[in-house]
Design a protein around this motif. Structure first.
Motif, mmCIF file in Angstrom:
data_model
loop_
_atom_site.group_PDB
_atom_site.id
_atom_site.type_symbol
_atom_site.label_atom_id
_atom_site.label_comp_id
_atom_site.label_asym_id
_atom_site.label_seq_id
_atom_site.Cartn_x
_atom_site.Cartn_y
_atom_site.Cartn_z
ATOM 1 N N ARG A 80 0.904 -1.349 -0.012
ATOM 2 C CA ARG A 80 0.070 -0.184 -0.025
ATOM 3 C C ARG A 80 0.928 1.320 -0.061
ATOM 4 N NH1 ARG A 80 -1.377 3.928 2.684
ATOM 5 N NH2 ARG A 80 -0.119 3.537 4.517
ATOM 6 N N LYS A 81 2.220 1.299 0.734
ATOM 7 C CA LYS A 81 2.907 2.495 0.778
ATOM 8 C C LYS A 81 3.388 2.617 -0.350
ATOM 9 C CE LYS A 81 3.679 2.339 5.856
ATOM 10 N NZ LYS A 81 4.848 2.050 6.883
ATOM 11 N N ILE A 82 3.881 1.561 -1.024
ATOM 12 C CA ILE A 82 4.479 1.850 -2.686
ATOM 13 C C ILE A 82 3.488 2.327 -3.550
ATOM 14 C CG2 ILE A 82 5.414 0.509 -4.449
ATOM 15 C CD1 ILE A 82 7.118 -1.031 -2.589
ATOM 16 N N ARG A 83 2.428 1.662 -3.253
ATOM 17 C CA ARG A 83 1.164 2.195 -4.494
ATOM 18 C C ARG A 83 1.024 3.703 -4.113
ATOM 19 N NH1 ARG A 83 -2.147 -2.360 -3.213
ATOM 20 N NH2 ARG A 83 -3.286 -0.875 -1.739
ATOM 21 N N ALA A 84 0.855 3.986 -3.034
ATOM 22 C CA ALA A 84 0.535 5.560 -2.581
ATOM 23 C C ALA A 84 1.865 6.673 -2.780
ATOM 24 C CB ALA A 84 0.503 5.531 -1.242
ATOM 25 N N SER A 85 3.196 5.963 -2.787
ATOM 26 C CA SER A 85 4.114 6.973 -3.175
ATOM 27 C C SER A 85 4.575 7.100 -4.399
ATOM 28 C CB SER A 85 5.235 6.723 -1.909
ATOM 29 O OG SER A 85 5.498 5.433 -1.978
ATOM 30 N N GLN A 86 4.958 5.747 -4.640
ATOM 31 C CA GLN A 86 5.473 5.259 -5.994
ATOM 32 C C GLN A 86 4.832 5.194 -7.403
ATOM 33 O OE1 GLN A 86 9.008 5.763 -5.833
ATOM 34 N NE2 GLN A 86 8.662 6.203 -3.904
ATOM 35 N N PHE A 87 3.636 4.950 -7.292
ATOM 36 C CA PHE A 87 2.725 4.449 -8.370
ATOM 37 C C PHE A 87 1.599 5.449 -8.495
ATOM 38 C CE2 PHE A 87 3.489 -0.291 -7.620
ATOM 39 C CZ PHE A 87 4.885 -0.272 -8.070
ATOM 40 N N GLY A 88 0.861 5.782 -9.881
ATOM 41 C CA GLY A 88 0.035 6.384 -10.207
ATOM 42 C C GLY A 88 -1.008 5.834 -10.951
ATOM 43 N N PHE A 89 -2.198 5.819 -10.736
ATOM 44 C CA PHE A 89 -3.320 5.242 -11.663
ATOM 45 C C PHE A 89 -4.154 6.028 -12.361
ATOM 46 C CE2 PHE A 89 -1.761 3.219 -7.589
ATOM 47 C CZ PHE A 89 -1.532 2.063 -8.258
ATOM 48 N N VAL A 90 -4.373 5.870 -13.455
ATOM 49 C CA VAL A 90 -5.456 6.465 -14.383
ATOM 50 C C VAL A 90 -6.401 5.305 -15.029
ATOM 51 C CG1 VAL A 90 -6.170 7.743 -16.448
ATOM 52 C CG2 VAL A 90 -3.699 8.295 -14.987
ATOM 53 N N PHE A 91 -7.754 5.320 -14.858
ATOM 54 C CA PHE A 91 -8.730 4.273 -15.277
ATOM 55 C C PHE A 91 -9.568 4.971 -16.506
ATOM 56 C CE2 PHE A 91 -7.592 3.563 -10.790
ATOM 57 C CZ PHE A 91 -7.034 2.144 -10.798
ATOM 58 N N GLN A 92 -10.371 4.003 -16.904
ATOM 59 C CA GLN A 92 -11.310 4.313 -17.930
ATOM 60 C C GLN A 92 -12.109 5.620 -17.542
ATOM 61 O OE1 GLN A 92 -13.408 1.096 -19.577
ATOM 62 N NE2 GLN A 92 -15.218 2.282 -20.377
ATOM 63 N N GLN A 93 -12.736 5.412 -16.282
ATOM 64 C CA GLN A 93 -13.412 6.739 -15.634
ATOM 65 C C GLN A 93 -12.293 7.678 -14.950
ATOM 66 O OE1 GLN A 93 -16.540 7.343 -16.926
ATOM 67 N NE2 GLN A 93 -16.752 5.415 -18.279
ATOM 68 N N ALA A 94 -12.616 8.648 -14.651
ATOM 69 C CA ALA A 94 -12.024 9.711 -14.052
ATOM 70 C C ALA A 94 -11.960 9.681 -12.417
ATOM 71 C CB ALA A 94 -12.116 11.063 -14.337
ATOM 72 N N HIS A 95 -13.266 9.047 -11.890
ATOM 73 C CA HIS A 95 -13.392 8.805 -10.359
ATOM 74 C C HIS A 95 -12.976 9.911 -9.681
ATOM 75 C CE1 HIS A 95 -14.391 4.596 -11.593
ATOM 76 N NE2 HIS A 95 -13.324 4.364 -11.988
ATOM 77 N N LEU A 96 -13.325 11.271 -10.130
ATOM 78 C CA LEU A 96 -12.794 12.321 -9.098
ATOM 79 C C LEU A 96 -13.902 12.465 -8.287
ATOM 80 C CD1 LEU A 96 -12.352 15.023 -12.186
ATOM 81 C CD2 LEU A 96 -10.663 13.490 -10.852
ATOM 82 N N VAL A 97 -13.458 12.976 -7.024
ATOM 83 C CA VAL A 97 -14.558 13.013 -5.920
ATOM 84 C C VAL A 97 -15.360 14.203 -6.214
ATOM 85 C CG1 VAL A 97 -14.505 13.718 -3.460
ATOM 86 C CG2 VAL A 97 -12.598 12.148 -4.291
ATOM 87 N N PRO A 98 -16.514 14.143 -6.144
ATOM 88 C CA PRO A 98 -17.637 15.161 -6.702
ATOM 89 C C PRO A 98 -17.645 16.441 -5.694
ATOM 90 C CG PRO A 98 -18.752 13.430 -5.687
ATOM 91 C CD PRO A 98 -17.322 12.937 -5.739
ATOM 92 N N PHE A 99 -17.177 16.407 -4.528
ATOM 93 C CA PHE A 99 -17.426 17.612 -3.697
ATOM 94 C C PHE A 99 -16.091 18.211 -3.497
ATOM 95 C CE2 PHE A 99 -17.220 13.719 -0.766
ATOM 96 C CZ PHE A 99 -16.092 13.899 -0.466
ATOM 97 N N LEU A 100 -14.965 17.850 -4.344
ATOM 98 C CA LEU A 100 -13.599 18.657 -4.341
ATOM 99 C C LEU A 100 -13.498 19.168 -5.704
ATOM 100 C CD1 LEU A 100 -11.438 15.879 -2.675
ATOM 101 C CD2 LEU A 100 -12.512 17.606 -1.346
ATOM 102 N N THR A 101 -12.817 20.345 -5.483
ATOM 103 C CA THR A 101 -12.611 21.229 -6.640
ATOM 104 C C THR A 101 -11.378 20.475 -7.329
ATOM 105 O OG1 THR A 101 -10.992 22.644 -5.515
ATOM 106 C CG2 THR A 101 -13.337 23.492 -5.695
ATOM 107 N N VAL A 102 -10.997 20.892 -8.562
ATOM 108 C CA VAL A 102 -9.781 20.420 -9.181
ATOM 109 C C VAL A 102 -8.656 20.600 -8.314
ATOM 110 C CG1 VAL A 102 -8.258 21.013 -11.163
ATOM 111 C CG2 VAL A 102 -10.419 20.722 -11.517
ATOM 112 N N LYS A 103 -8.369 21.713 -7.691
ATOM 113 C CA LYS A 103 -7.182 21.730 -6.829
ATOM 114 C C LYS A 103 -7.158 20.887 -5.612
ATOM 115 C CE LYS A 103 -4.742 25.336 -4.052
ATOM 116 N NZ LYS A 103 -4.792 26.877 -3.403
ATOM 117 N N GLU A 104 -8.297 20.640 -5.136
ATOM 118 C CA GLU A 104 -8.559 19.961 -3.866
ATOM 119 C C GLU A 104 -8.289 18.398 -4.104
ATOM 120 O OE1 GLU A 104 -11.583 22.919 -1.698
ATOM 121 O OE2 GLU A 104 -12.374 21.559 -2.772
ATOM 122 N N GLN A 105 -8.629 18.074 -5.353
ATOM 123 C CA GLN A 105 -8.496 16.664 -5.707
ATOM 124 C C GLN A 105 -6.976 16.343 -5.529
ATOM 125 O OE1 GLN A 105 -10.888 14.599 -6.835
ATOM 126 N NE2 GLN A 105 -12.627 16.122 -7.255
#
Length: 225
Positions: A80-105
């Motif tokens: 989990r620590k490696i995923r959080a610090s060393q890896f990035g993820f992009v999926f078919q859907q953006a899965h943005l948090v609806p109540f956060l602005t772009v900057k807050e994401q």
């Protein structure tokens, strides 16, 4: 030393007495600053391979080594620590948090990754990344006001804001039209080269292949070429 290597990786799913071998001994090597695309028919094992490489599920057998670290021997917290610090993820859907602005994401991702940076550095990095993905003018917008292409650009910015070494992308253009797909792939390629990120991507869209450095054809859990 290989930057990222998978050696004889297998994955078996069990359903009662029935066993399904989804990956049948995969050998895969990724180089720094390059994009590798996994292609193949549905059910060929490419998405399973991606998720195992990314530490989102465990292999049944085989070795996965990232910068000398034996991921296949790690416990879930270490992965989990490696995923959080060393890896990035992009999926078919953006899965943005609806109540956060772009900057807050992006701020949220920095908190999750536990990247040790000052408040001023966070502000600088966010401005830099949003400029790179051409979304600086939408910094304070909420996801509901963004187009599909804009959402995916923000998803990419969120995936790289914490300076990951490897980007995993699962069908990142599948939900976009042709023009937006090309825009997103052009952006992924530019960021891979500019920031020296290593990208492993699953795609079924042959129009995206000119943007990648290596193409790996999969069928029935095996790499064909």
């Amino acid at each position: 030393m290989e930057f990222f290597a998978m050696n004889e990786v297998k994955k078996v799913f069990k359903n009662g007495e029935v066993k399904e071998e989804v990956l049948k001994g995969i050998n895969l090597f990724l180089k720094k600053g390059e994009i590798t695309a996994l292609v193949g028919a549905s059910g060929s094992g490419k998405s399973t391979l991606l998720t195992i490489a990314a530490g989102l599920q465990q292999a049944s057998d085989g070795q996965i080594v990232f910068e000398g670290q034996k991921i296949h021997t790690m416990n879930q917290e270490q992965i989990r620590k490696i995923r959080a610090s060393q890896f990035g993820f992009v999926f078919q859907q953006a899965h943005l948090v609806p109540f956060l602005t772009v900057k807050e994401q992006l701020l949220f991702m920095l908190e999750v990754s536990q990247l040790k940076v000052t408040k001023e550095e966070k502000e600088r990095d966010i401005n830099k990344i949003l400029h790179l993905v051409e979304m600086d003018h939408r910094k304070h917008a909420y996801p509901s006001s963004l187009s599909g292409g804009e959402k995916q650009r923000v998803a990419i910015a969120r995936a790289i804001i914490h300076r990951p070494k490897v980007l995993f992308a699962d069908e990142p253009t599948a939900s976009l039209d042709s023009k937006r797909s090309n825009d997103v792939m052009s952006l992924i390629r530019e960021l891979t080269k500019t920031l020296s990120i290593t990208t492993l991507m699953v795609t079924h869209d042959e129009q995206m292949l000119p943007y990648v450095d290596h193409i790996i054809q999969m069928s029935d859990g095996l790499i064909l070429s």
